[in-house]
Design a protein around this motif. Structure first.
Motif, short mmCIF file in Angstrom:
data_model
loop_
_atom_site.label_atom_id
_atom_site.label_comp_id
_atom_site.label_asym_id
_atom_site.label_seq_id
_atom_site.Cartn_x
_atom_site.Cartn_y
_atom_site.Cartn_z
N ALA A 7 0.86 -1.18 0.00
CA ALA A 7 0.00 0.00 0.00
C ALA A 7 0.90 1.23 0.00
CB ALA A 7 -0.92 0.02 1.22
N ALA A 8 0.42 2.32 -0.57
CA ALA A 8 1.22 3.54 -0.65
C ALA A 8 0.29 4.73 -0.80
CB ALA A 8 2.20 3.47 -1.83
N ARG A 9 0.46 5.72 0.06
CA ARG A 9 -0.37 6.92 0.02
C ARG A 9 0.47 8.14 0.36
NH1 ARG A 9 -5.77 7.40 0.09
NH2 ARG A 9 -6.91 5.73 1.07
N ARG A 10 -0.06 9.30 0.03
CA ARG A 10 0.62 10.56 0.35
C ARG A 10 -0.39 11.67 0.53
NH1 ARG A 10 1.05 14.31 -3.90
NH2 ARG A 10 0.51 13.54 -5.98
N THR A 11 0.05 12.75 1.16
CA THR A 11 -0.74 13.96 1.21
C THR A 11 -0.63 14.69 -0.12
OG1 THR A 11 1.08 15.39 1.92
CG2 THR A 11 -0.17 14.28 3.65
N PRO A 12 -1.52 15.65 -0.38
CA PRO A 12 -1.16 16.64 -1.40
C PRO A 12 0.13 17.33 -0.94
CG PRO A 12 -3.44 16.90 -0.66
CD PRO A 12 -2.78 15.95 0.28
N ILE A 13 0.85 17.88 -1.87
CA ILE A 13 2.08 18.61 -1.53
C ILE A 13 1.81 20.10 -1.65
CG2 ILE A 13 4.50 19.00 -2.14
CD1 ILE A 13 4.54 16.09 -3.16
N GLY A 14 2.15 20.83 -0.60
CA GLY A 14 1.91 22.26 -0.58
C GLY A 14 3.22 23.04 -0.52
N THR A 15 3.25 24.18 -1.16
CA THR A 15 4.42 25.05 -1.09
C THR A 15 4.53 25.62 0.31
OG1 THR A 15 4.16 25.61 -3.42
CG2 THR A 15 5.54 27.08 -2.10
N ALA A 16 5.73 25.63 0.86
CA ALA A 16 5.95 26.10 2.24
C ALA A 16 5.38 27.50 2.42
CB ALA A 16 7.43 26.08 2.57
N VAL A 32 -1.97 10.12 6.83
CA VAL A 32 -1.47 9.17 5.84
C VAL A 32 -1.18 7.82 6.51
CG1 VAL A 32 0.18 8.85 3.96
CG2 VAL A 32 -0.46 11.15 4.65
N LEU A 33 -0.59 7.85 7.69
CA LEU A 33 -0.38 6.60 8.42
C LEU A 33 -1.69 5.89 8.67
CD1 LEU A 33 2.25 7.84 11.04
CD2 LEU A 33 2.65 6.05 9.33
N ALA A 34 -2.71 6.63 9.09
CA ALA A 34 -4.01 6.02 9.37
C ALA A 34 -4.63 5.45 8.09
CB ALA A 34 -4.95 7.07 9.99
N ALA A 35 -4.48 6.14 6.98
CA ALA A 35 -5.05 5.67 5.71
C ALA A 35 -4.35 4.39 5.23
CB ALA A 35 -4.94 6.75 4.65
N VAL A 36 -3.03 4.34 5.34
CA VAL A 36 -2.30 3.16 4.91
C VAL A 36 -2.63 1.97 5.81
CG1 VAL A 36 0.00 2.16 4.63
CG2 VAL A 36 -0.46 4.46 3.79
N ALA A 37 -2.71 2.23 7.13
CA ALA A 37 -3.10 1.15 8.05
C ALA A 37 -4.49 0.63 7.70
CB ALA A 37 -3.05 1.66 9.49
N ALA A 38 -5.41 1.53 7.35
CA ALA A 38 -6.75 1.10 6.96
C ALA A 38 -6.74 0.31 5.66
CB ALA A 38 -7.66 2.32 6.84
N ASP A 39 -5.89 0.72 4.72
CA ASP A 39 -5.76 -0.02 3.46
C ASP A 39 -5.34 -1.46 3.70
OD1 ASP A 39 -6.42 2.25 2.02
OD2 ASP A 39 -4.36 2.76 1.49
N CYS A 40 -4.61 -1.69 4.78
CA CYS A 40 -4.06 -3.03 5.05
C CYS A 40 -4.84 -3.79 6.12
CB CYS A 40 -2.60 -2.90 5.50
SG CYS A 40 -1.51 -2.18 4.27
N ALA A 41 -5.95 -3.22 6.57
CA ALA A 41 -6.69 -3.84 7.67
C ALA A 41 -7.12 -5.27 7.35
CB ALA A 41 -7.90 -2.98 8.02
N GLY A 42 -7.45 -5.52 6.10
CA GLY A 42 -7.91 -6.85 5.72
C GLY A 42 -6.84 -7.93 5.78
#
Length: 369
Positions: A7-16, A32-42
């Motif tokens: 699994a692989a996810r990211r935020t949008p990228i914003g200019t500082a 992002v950590l929560a989303a990737v963990a959810a992607d792998c819950a199964g």
């Protein structure tokens, strides 16, 4: 190495200073950590560890703070990796090496907007950055170092302009929906824009008087996070993924740090017996257009010609932005989308690489499984 990215996810990228100017590292990394963990819950596997690259954060173990903020549980530890612009990819390599019988969540995060100012004890003013080398060794800032690379390898302004225009055009045409976790109400990268040749040509040199590198040919300082989930290949049986075939971190001349991906990629290829001709997609952290063109030329690739379709096919850091600690994980996320999410056949190879301040390079070769 026998580990697979599933699994692989990211935020949008914003200019500082803009889209995410008030968000801390954990504010960016936790969703992002929560989303990737959810992607792998199964998969029914526990999270063994969280490894996050970070360069300029507040300390205090950003990875552990972010894991707690993501609700992963107090039993999930964390470690923060600093290999500067290669930190995110280095964290992925370390995670692949260390995973045992569960999942490791690895990647990187940078909030340049909220990075603290650092001051030596007794000094009147903060310093700009920590040294990348000790006294007596070259330690150029990245802009002048990229300009030196452009001079050494005769990378002209027109070629740099053409590469930057293509990076933005590809990012504008790409669909990042599947990999992006919305943050603070934003679901799209901030920076990509149409670039006109005439507009780019009028920009002045940004780092060296009379030089070729301009602001339009440089990646912007950015905020963002990216995370992948890694499990041991022995526990496979789940969804398609990217098996890490080999990785390498090498040193190079600190006067030309942008060159680092060349020896790193060459080492990976020697270790695996693969050739660049075998690789379907090459994702490089685009610190500067000149740097990417020098690296691809050094590898015998024609980035603006025959090999262009497989080099950063969805655009890169020039268009998306360069959140230093995260960018190495962003390129792995881009590989995952370009190969796994797109349904590439088993055995298809993808390559990720990044240059590192102080004279280093990091690279990894992945295979669709």
């Amino acid at each position: 190495m026998s580990a697979v990215v599933v699994a692989a996810r990211r935020t949008p990228i914003g200019t500082a200073g803009h889209a995410f100017k008030g968000l801390t590292c954990e504010d960016l990394a936790a969703p992002v950590l929560a989303a990737v963990a959810a992607d792998c819950a199964g998969l029914g596997l526990p999270v063994e560890d969280v490894l996050l690259g970070n360069c300029m954060g507040p300390g205090g173990n950003v990875a552990r703070v972010s894991a707690l903020a993501a609700g992963l549980g107090t039993e999930v530890p964390g470690a923060t990796v600093d290999r500067q612009c290669g930190s995110g990819l280095a964290a992925v390599l370390l995670g692949a090496r260390g995973v045992q019988d569960g999942l490791v969540l690895a990647g990187g995060v940078e909030s340049a907007s909220t990075a603290p100012l650092r001051t030596h004890r007794g000094a009147a003013e903060p310093y700009g950055r920590a040294p990348f080398t000790p006294r007596g060794h070259p330690d150029p800032d990245m802009g002048p170092a990229a300009e030196a690379l452009a001079v050494k390898y005769a990378i002209g302004r027109e070629h740099q302009d053409a590469y930057a225009r293509r990076s933005h055009a590809r990012a504008l045409a790409a669909d990042f929906t599947a990999e992006i976790v919305p943050v603070a109400g934003r679901a799209a990268d901030q920076r990509p824009r149409p670039l006109r040749a005439g507009t780019l040509a009028r920009l002045p040199a940004a780092f060296v008087p009379g030089g070729t590198i301009t602001a339009g040919l440089s990646s912007p300082v950015s905020d963002g996070a990216a995370v992948v989930a890694i499990l041991p290949a022995a526990s496979r049986g789940g969804p398609p993924g990217l098996r890490l075939v080999a990785g390498a971190v090498v040193g190079c001349d600190p006067e030309l740090p942008g060159w680092g991906p060349v020896p790193a990629i060459e080492r990976v290829l020697r270790r695996t017996g693969a050739s660049l001709g075998d690789v379907a997609v090459i994702e490089l952290v685009e610190a500067f257009a000149a740097q990417v063109l020098a690296v691809t030329g050094g590898l015998g690739l024609d980035a603006l010609g025959a090999d262009g379709d497989r080099i950063c096919p969805g655009g890169g850091s020039l268009a998306l932005g360069h959140p230093w600690g995260a960018s190495g994980a962003v390129v792995v996320t881009r590989l995952f989308t370009g190969l796994v999410r797109s349904g590439a056949p088993r055995g298809t190879l993808g390559l990720a690489g990044a240059a590192v301040g102080g004279g280093m390079g990091v690279a990894a070769l992945f295979e669709v499984v």
